[in-house]
Design an enzyme around this catalytic site. Structure first.
Site, mmCIF file in Angstrom:
data_model
loop_
_atom_site.group_PDB
_atom_site.id
_atom_site.type_symbol
_atom_site.label_atom_id
_atom_site.label_comp_id
_atom_site.label_asym_id
_atom_site.label_seq_id
_atom_site.Cartn_x
_atom_site.Cartn_y
_atom_site.Cartn_z
ATOM 1 N N GLY A 143 0.448 -5.279 0.889
ATOM 2 C CA GLY A 143 -0.329 -5.459 -0.327
ATOM 3 C C GLY A 143 0.099 -5.853 -1.361
ATOM 4 C CB ALA A 180 -0.849 -0.091 1.247
ATOM 5 C CD GLU A 182 1.230 -5.434 5.781
ATOM 6 O OE1 GLU A 182 2.001 -6.157 5.962
ATOM 7 O OE2 GLU A 182 0.604 -5.610 4.674
ATOM 8 C CD GLU A 195 -2.308 -7.799 2.310
ATOM 9 O OE1 GLU A 195 -2.035 -6.550 1.867
ATOM 10 O OE2 GLU A 195 -3.285 -7.915 3.406
HETATM 11 N N1 DAK Z 1 4.481 3.473 -0.099
HETATM 12 C C1 DAK Z 1 4.902 4.504 -0.615
HETATM 13 N N2 DAK Z 1 6.273 4.502 -1.225
HETATM 14 C C2 DAK Z 1 6.938 3.862 -0.921
HETATM 15 C C3 DAK Z 1 6.604 2.480 -0.229
HETATM 16 C C4 DAK Z 1 5.468 2.422 0.149
HETATM 17 N N3 DAK Z 1 5.021 1.098 0.651
HETATM 18 N N4 DAK Z 1 7.760 1.470 -0.424
HETATM 19 C C5 DAK Z 1 8.824 2.289 -1.011
HETATM 20 N N5 DAK Z 1 8.521 3.384 -1.272
HETATM 21 C C6 DAK Z 1 9.441 4.537 -1.763
HETATM 22 C C7 DAK Z 1 10.178 5.133 -0.724
HETATM 23 O O1 DAK Z 1 9.857 6.098 -0.055
HETATM 24 C C8 DAK Z 1 11.192 5.634 -1.564
HETATM 25 O O2 DAK Z 1 10.892 6.985 -2.007
HETATM 26 P P1 DAK Z 1 11.855 8.365 -2.093
HETATM 27 O O3 DAK Z 1 12.092 8.423 -0.833
HETATM 28 O O4 DAK Z 1 12.924 7.985 -3.381
HETATM 29 O O5 DAK Z 1 10.723 9.433 -2.642
HETATM 30 C C9 DAK Z 1 11.451 4.781 -2.853
HETATM 31 O O6 DAK Z 1 9.975 4.131 -2.911
HETATM 32 C C10 DAK Z 1 12.432 3.957 -2.743
HETATM 33 O O7 DAK Z 1 12.383 3.113 -1.614
HETATM 34 P P2 DAK Z 1 13.707 3.096 -0.704
HETATM 35 O O8 DAK Z 1 14.455 4.243 -0.776
HETATM 36 O O9 DAK Z 1 12.987 2.667 0.718
HETATM 37 O O10 DAK Z 1 14.204 1.647 -1.023
HETATM 38 P P3 DAK Z 1 15.144 0.812 -0.311
HETATM 39 O O11 DAK Z 1 15.620 -0.352 -1.206
HETATM 40 O O12 DAK Z 1 16.182 1.321 0.437
HETATM 41 O O13 DAK Z 1 14.055 -0.123 0.470
HETATM 42 C C11 DAK Z 1 12.066 -1.290 0.901
HETATM 43 C C12 DAK Z 1 13.241 -0.797 0.005
HETATM 44 C C13 DAK Z 1 11.166 -2.215 0.053
HETATM 45 C C14 DAK Z 1 12.863 -2.186 2.047
HETATM 46 C C15 DAK Z 1 11.578 -0.120 1.637
HETATM 47 O O14 DAK Z 1 11.319 0.694 0.486
HETATM 48 C C16 DAK Z 1 10.193 -0.390 2.411
HETATM 49 O O15 DAK Z 1 10.402 -0.782 3.708
HETATM 50 N N6 DAK Z 1 8.973 0.154 1.928
HETATM 51 C C17 DAK Z 1 7.764 0.133 2.596
HETATM 52 C C18 DAK Z 1 7.260 -1.500 2.505
HETATM 53 C C19 DAK Z 1 6.111 -1.873 3.427
HETATM 54 O O16 DAK Z 1 6.252 -1.269 4.441
HETATM 55 N N7 DAK Z 1 4.953 -2.276 2.803
HETATM 56 C C20 DAK Z 1 3.786 -2.502 3.423
HETATM 57 C C21 DAK Z 1 2.831 -0.909 3.354
HETATM 58 S S1 DAK Z 1 1.424 -1.168 4.095
HETATM 59 C C22 DAK Z 1 -5.492 -2.175 6.536
HETATM 60 C C23 DAK Z 1 -4.373 -1.759 7.311
HETATM 61 C C24 DAK Z 1 -3.131 -1.626 6.723
HETATM 62 C C25 DAK Z 1 -2.707 -2.130 5.478
HETATM 63 C C26 DAK Z 1 -3.871 -2.305 4.633
HETATM 64 C C27 DAK Z 1 -5.108 -2.299 5.209
HETATM 65 N N8 DAK Z 1 -6.718 -2.256 6.982
HETATM 66 C C28 DAK Z 1 -6.904 -1.615 8.347
HETATM 67 C C29 DAK Z 1 -7.847 -2.655 6.288
HETATM 68 C C30 DAK Z 1 -1.426 -1.965 4.834
HETATM 69 C C31 DAK Z 1 -1.026 -2.391 3.978
HETATM 70 C C32 DAK Z 1 0.369 -2.267 3.481
HETATM 71 O O17 DAK Z 1 0.820 -2.713 2.229
#
Ligand code: DAK
Length: 254
Positions: free
Chosen positions: A107, A64, A130, A110
């Site tokens: 996501g 997400a 998450e 998922e």
């Molecule tokens: N969202 C937005 N931007 C993201 C992103 C994300 N999920 N993941 C990466 N990016 C962006 C980074 O901010 C960065 O942008 P800039 O800073 O360059 O502008 C760019 O992509 C490159 O990322 P990194 O610089 O961080 O790259 P690295 O290689 O260093 O790291 C990484 C890669 C995948 C380990 C890291 O980017 C990371 O940890 N990303 C976040 C992954 C994450 O946490 N995914 C889960 C998202 S939450 C619900 C409740 C919750 C949810 C859904 C429903 N309900 C209550 C119904 C949540 C769902 C999710 O999916």
């Protein structure tokens, strides 16, 4: 389409490539809507028999879009269009194959679990981080992932937030095979082309029946399966005739 690229690399095969590389293909609301719209159109397009979903070599999808702002005070998780898009993807009736390289997180992971066959590149990392933002895999991950990998593995993934590698994903049933990164998409397309050779009525029914066991007790789904004993389609007649006549079948989707 702004955030996805759509192609038809083979007869009856459609590919959807997530294309927001600067955000590691994070699933913004618009990206999800685009995927859902293409699948909706593919559902009605007789030319399409199988769809491959992929990203790029660095990321299938990082999940997400954490940076997407809440709209009108409603937390983005509950936003109607977002939920509708997930439902459309989940309800897609034709076979859907994932080609996963790099990150498939939250996501993104998922989304992988909504695909019927998953090919993972050697660099694939699947996970549900998450918990690190004090949330949970709320787009189906808390329910579907344990059904695929089992409870303790799902607990390990979701309580630690740590990703698993491609070989582990394969051993745990999240993927069917691991390929070199440069071959992942080609391999998924090759599988899709094989699926697309067969009667689209039969492949749709196989998907529907296999997925029944996620939602129904065994006695009910077996009873439904038995009701299909009278299964009769032009394609089925053609398949039997082709076998007897020792020739390739020509399936028309009727
Ligand atoms: N969202 C937005 N931007 C993201 C992103 C994300 N999920 N993941 C990466 N990016 C962006 C980074 O901010 C960065 O942008 P800039 O800073 O360059 O502008 C760019 O992509 C490159 O990322 P990194 O610089 O961080 O790259 P690295 O290689 O260093 O790291 C990484 C890669 C995948 C380990 C890291 O980017 C990371 O940890 N990303 C976040 C992954 C994450 O946490 N995914 C889960 C998202 S939450 C619900 C409740 C919750 C949810 C859904 C429903 N309900 C209550 C119904 C949540 C769902 C999710 O999916």
């Amino acid at each position: 389409m702004k955030y996805i690229a759509v192609e038809k690399p083979r007869t009856h095969v459609l590919t959807i490539r997530l294309d927001r590389p600067q955000a590691l293909n994070a699933l913004s609301k618009l990206l999800l809507v685009e995927v859902a719209d293409v699948l909706k159109a593919a559902e009605d397009d007789e030319e399409v028999r199988c769809v491959v979903l992929t990203g790029n070599d660095r990321a299938f999808s990082a999940g997400a879009d954490i940076k997407e702002m809440p709209e009108g005070g409603i937390p983005m998780w509950g936003e109607k269009g977002r939920l509708q898009s997930w439902r459309t993807i989940d309800n897609f009736r034709k076979p859907l194959i994932a080609a996963v390289n790099g990150w498939a997180l939250g996501g993104g992971c998922e989304l992988v679990t909504l695909c019927d066959i998953v090919v993972a590149g050697e660099n694939a990392r699947l996970g549900t981080p998450e918990v690190k933002i004090a949330a949970f895999a709320g787009d189906g991950g808390t329910q579907r992932i344990p059904r695929i990998v089992g409870r303790t593995r799902a607990m390990l993934m979701q309580l630690t937030g740590e990703p698993i590698d491609a070989n582990t994903a394969c051993a745990w049933g999240l993927a069917v095979e691991v390929t070199p990164v440069e071959k992942t998409v080609d391999r998924a397309i090759e599988i899709a082309a094989t699926v697309a050779k067969w009667s689209p009525i039969a492949t749709r029914m196989i998907k529907e029946e296999i997925r029944m066991n996620e939602t129904m007790p065994l006695d009910e789904s077996l009873s439904l399966e038995r009701k299909l004993l009278l299964w009769q389609t032009e394609d089925h007649d053609e398949g039997i005739a082709a076998f007897i006549e020792k020739r390739q079948p020509r399936f028309k989707g009727r």
